[in-house]
Design an enzyme around this catalytic site. Structure first.
Site, PDB file in Angstrom:
ATOM      1  N   HIS A   1       0.853  -1.175  -0.037  1.00  0.00           N
ATOM      2  CA  HIS A   1       0.080  -0.130  -0.029  1.00  0.00           C
ATOM      3  C   HIS A   1       0.643   1.141   0.131  1.00  0.00           C
ATOM      4  O   HIS A   1       0.207   2.200  -0.530  1.00  0.00           O
ATOM      5  CB  HIS A   1      -1.022   0.165   1.143  1.00  0.00           C
ATOM      6  CG  HIS A   1      -2.044  -0.963   1.348  1.00  0.00           C
ATOM      7  ND1 HIS A   1      -2.774  -1.116   0.172  1.00  0.00           N
ATOM      8  CD2 HIS A   1      -2.311  -1.935   2.380  1.00  0.00           C
ATOM      9  CE1 HIS A   1      -3.797  -2.198   0.275  1.00  0.00           C
ATOM     10  NE2 HIS A   1      -3.373  -2.630   1.573  1.00  0.00           N
TER      11      HIS A   1
ATOM     12  N   ASP B   1      -3.200 -11.064  -2.273  1.00  0.00           N
ATOM     13  CA  ASP B   1      -3.548 -10.424  -0.936  1.00  0.00           C
ATOM     14  C   ASP B   1      -5.008 -10.088  -1.234  1.00  0.00           C
ATOM     15  O   ASP B   1      -5.695  -9.921  -2.391  1.00  0.00           O
ATOM     16  CB  ASP B   1      -2.924  -9.248  -0.663  1.00  0.00           C
ATOM     17  CG  ASP B   1      -3.050  -8.674   0.947  1.00  0.00           C
ATOM     18  OD1 ASP B   1      -2.164  -8.860   1.555  1.00  0.00           O
ATOM     19  OD2 ASP B   1      -4.031  -8.002   0.852  1.00  0.00           O
TER      20      ASP B   1
ATOM     21  N   HIS C   1      -6.334  -7.516  -0.252  1.00  0.00           N
ATOM     22  CA  HIS C   1      -6.337  -5.822  -0.585  1.00  0.00           C
ATOM     23  C   HIS C   1      -5.674  -5.674  -1.899  1.00  0.00           C
ATOM     24  O   HIS C   1      -4.710  -6.546  -2.226  1.00  0.00           O
ATOM     25  CB  HIS C   1      -5.693  -5.095   0.430  1.00  0.00           C
ATOM     26  CG  HIS C   1      -6.488  -5.327   1.770  1.00  0.00           C
ATOM     27  ND1 HIS C   1      -5.863  -5.740   2.947  1.00  0.00           N
ATOM     28  CD2 HIS C   1      -7.803  -5.018   2.268  1.00  0.00           C
ATOM     29  CE1 HIS C   1      -6.996  -5.762   3.960  1.00  0.00           C
ATOM     30  NE2 HIS C   1      -7.695  -5.228   3.380  1.00  0.00           N
TER      31      HIS C   1
END
Length: 156
Positions: free
Chosen positions: A53, A90, A92
């Protein structure tokens, strides 16, 4: 708790966060060196935090350093890798990794993730721009998806 720093609305760092993030990234760089140097045929890193991220200029979502992006650039700079594949598995979407290579055809970024979750990126039509057009592949799937997706992908 003392010594906490807010990174964004739901993410904080502790005094040990930077050390842990650099150790996770350093472990991945050591793995790249072992594979590229011929000591290992392949490698798989289980690093925490994953870093996917972290945007090029901003920490995000518990990620301080974009580990895969740093490792890809290390493989290119230190070992002369012309092309690198990053597969992000993942729940996300790895928005920071995608952002790092969105205009770069030398890195193919593939992300499987649950659609409609944080950080609300990774749609099918996010495929890169400019020189990187087509070098980003997002495979968002509904929550609860299982092996039927693998069977579907095999049929394509």
């Amino acid at each position: 708790m003392t010594g906490l720093a807010d990174l964004d609305f739901d993410t904080y760092a502790t005094p040990a966060s930077y050390r842990l993030a650099t150790e996770a990234c350093g472990g991945l760089l050591a793995l790249v060196d072992r594979v590229m140097g011929g000591d290992l045929d392949a490698g798989f890193a289980f690093g925490r935090p994953p870093g996917h991220h972290a945007r090029p200029a901003q920490a995000m979502g518990f990620c301080l350093i974009s580990n895969a992006a740093v490792a890809a650039r290390h493989a290119q700079a230190a070992w002369g890798a012309e092309r690198v594949l990053i597969v992000d598995l993942d729940v996300h979407h790895g928005n920071g990794t995608q952002e790092a290579f969105y205009e770069d055809a030398s890195v193919l970024f593939v992300s499987t993730h649950q659609s409609d979750l944080y950080p609300a990126t990774g749609a099918l039509d996010e495929t890169g721009v400019g020189d990187g057009a087509g070098a980003t592949v997002n495979l968002p799937v509904p929550g609860g998806t299982g092996d039927e997706v693998v069977d579907l992908l095999r049929a394509v």
